[in-house]
Design an enzyme around this catalytic site. Structure first.
Site, PDB file in Angstrom:
ATOM      1  N   TYR A  49       1.258   0.495  15.860  1.00 41.91           N
ATOM      2  CA  TYR A  49       2.632   0.921  16.102  1.00 41.91           C
ATOM      3  C   TYR A  49       2.715   1.805  17.336  1.00 41.91           C
ATOM      4  O   TYR A  49       1.761   2.512  17.671  1.00 41.91           O
ATOM      5  CB  TYR A  49       3.166   1.704  14.911  1.00 41.91           C
ATOM      6  N   LYS A  66      -0.167  -6.430  13.759  1.00 40.40           N
ATOM      7  CA  LYS A  66       1.178  -6.167  13.263  1.00 40.40           C
ATOM      8  C   LYS A  66       1.770  -5.034  14.071  1.00 40.40           C
ATOM      9  O   LYS A  66       1.091  -4.048  14.374  1.00 40.40           O
ATOM     10  CB  LYS A  66       1.112  -5.765  11.780  1.00 40.40           C
ATOM     11  N   ARG A 105       4.145   4.973  18.232  1.00 40.91           N
ATOM     12  CA  ARG A 105       4.715   6.140  17.543  1.00 40.91           C
ATOM     13  C   ARG A 105       4.101   7.413  18.092  1.00 40.91           C
ATOM     14  O   ARG A 105       2.880   7.507  18.201  1.00 40.91           O
ATOM     15  CB  ARG A 105       4.457   6.079  16.035  1.00 40.91           C
ATOM     16  N   GLY A 158       6.835  -5.226   4.048  1.00 44.36           N
ATOM     17  CA  GLY A 158       6.690  -4.600   2.751  1.00 44.36           C
ATOM     18  C   GLY A 158       7.986  -4.361   2.014  1.00 44.36           C
ATOM     19  O   GLY A 158       8.418  -5.180   1.199  1.00 44.36           O
ATOM     20  N   ARG A 159       8.628  -3.216   2.305  1.00 45.14           N
ATOM     21  CA  ARG A 159       9.798  -2.805   1.520  1.00 45.14           C
ATOM     22  C   ARG A 159      10.926  -3.821   1.533  1.00 45.14           C
ATOM     23  O   ARG A 159      11.631  -3.991   0.525  1.00 45.14           O
ATOM     24  CB  ARG A 159      10.308  -1.456   2.026  1.00 45.14           C
ATOM     25  N   GLY A 199       8.545  -4.906   8.617  1.00 50.65           N
ATOM     26  CA  GLY A 199       9.933  -5.022   8.187  1.00 50.65           C
ATOM     27  C   GLY A 199      10.709  -3.723   8.277  1.00 50.65           C
ATOM     28  O   GLY A 199      11.900  -3.712   8.538  1.00 50.65           O
ATOM     29  N   ASP A 250       0.827  -1.211   0.000  1.00 51.49           N
ATOM     30  CA  ASP A 250       0.000   0.000   0.000  1.00 51.49           C
ATOM     31  C   ASP A 250       0.857   1.255   0.000  1.00 51.49           C
ATOM     32  O   ASP A 250       0.341   2.369   0.117  1.00 51.49           O
ATOM     33  CB  ASP A 250      -0.907   0.014   1.231  1.00 51.49           C
ATOM     34  N   HIS A 251       2.165   1.096  -0.157  1.00 50.40           N
ATOM     35  CA  HIS A 251       3.096   2.213  -0.044  1.00 50.40           C
ATOM     36  C   HIS A 251       2.958   3.216  -1.178  1.00 50.40           C
ATOM     37  O   HIS A 251       3.497   4.312  -1.103  1.00 50.40           O
ATOM     38  CB  HIS A 251       4.536   1.693   0.001  1.00 50.40           C
ATOM     39  N   ILE A 282       0.390   4.892  -1.960  1.00 50.65           N
ATOM     40  CA  ILE A 282      -0.315   6.074  -1.469  1.00 50.65           C
ATOM     41  C   ILE A 282       0.582   6.904  -0.560  1.00 50.65           C
ATOM     42  O   ILE A 282       0.485   8.121  -0.509  1.00 50.65           O
ATOM     43  CB  ILE A 282      -1.619   5.670  -0.728  1.00 50.65           C
TER      44      ILE A 282
END
Length: 265
Positions: free
Chosen positions: A144, A174, A146, A226-227, A199, A25-26, A28
């Site tokens: 997360y 996650k 954050r 993802g990446r 990741g 989804d990166h 966006i």
């Protein structure tokens, strides 16, 4: 409460209770970065390599289904951009019903626990889980740690984030990795939900697989990575290595060797 439909769909996005999910989804968030321009080839490669499911925003669904080799599909329901005023301010981008129409087996939602936007995101995640429950659709909460003064790798903060996801009705959670299996065990023990790790930015092959080995040794249930996977020069090979650890309990060296990746990488 997990319904028959929810359980059946969880099995479409995992294998025997463990998960190798590749979020893409990166686009966006970051734009059409490496690995996402020809997302069809990337989806084909990672699912051939052993990914149980891929994840995108709803608009990419037409590019997913013909290329996922029968694996699962998750639609992400909020987002933000790196060039906007505040990347942590994730806004709703879809609904559970839209995800179902897009052919999703599950939905996902991102919440930054500890950020200024936490209150709105708590409300929205609760609404997503309520809607998903009506349709028997699993919810992956990307929870997360954050925000101002929050250490995103602190096991206590991560444990709070995953527990929040369970408290709000998610089926799978996650979160970030605390750096080692010993500290991450606290995160896993903070919830009864299956816990998978993000990741983050792409590291070396060995760093990636060591992280995966750590989460499994801590009692975790896999990855939503993802990446580290879709930006790899060979997404199929790194997906094979990750899957080897998650699904076949391989050591780091065994996983790298079986995937044809250099052991010194």
């Amino acid at each position: 409460m997990t319904t028959t439909g929810t359980q059946a769909r969880l099995e479409r996005i995992g294998t025997d209770g463990n998960y190798v999910i590749v979020p893409m989804d990166h686009g966006i968030t970051m734009g059409a970065v490496q690995g996402l321009k020809d997302i069809e080839s990337t989806i084909d490669g990672v699912t051939r390599g052993g990914a149980d499911a891929v994840l995108t925003q709803k608009g990419i669904a037409p590019r997913v289904h013909e290329n996922k080799n029968g694996q699962g599909y998750i639609v992400h329901l909020n987002g933000s951009t790196t060039i906007g005023p505040d990347e942590q301010d994730k806004r709703m981008t879809g609904t559970v019903e839209e995800a179902i129409r897009a052919g999703a087996d599950a939905v996902s939602f991102h919440i930054n626990v500890g950020s200024d936007h936490e209150p709105d995101q708590i409300t929205q995640l609760a609404e997503v889980t309520e809607a998903a429950d009506r349709f028997g659709i699993p919810v992956l909460a990307m929870a997360y740690a954050r925000g101002p003064g929050v250490d995103s790798e602190d096991a206590e903060a991560l444990g709070h984030a995953v527990r929040l996801a369970e408290e709000l009705g998610a089926d799978l959670v996650k979160t970030g990795y605390s750096g080692d299996a010993e500290s991450f065990q606290h995160v896993v023990e903070s919830t009864r939900l299956p816990v998978v790790i993000a990741g983050g930015a792409k590291g070396t092959d060995r760093e990636t697989i060591e992280m995966v080995r750590g989460v499994m040794d801590a009692g975790g249930s896999g990855v939503s990575m993802g990446r580290s996977i879709f930006q790899h020069e060979n997404p199929e090979a790194i997906a094979t290595a990750v899957s080897g650890v998650v699904h076949d309990d391989l050591s780091v060296d065994e996983a790298l060797r079986e995937a044809g990746l250099a052991l010194e990488a």
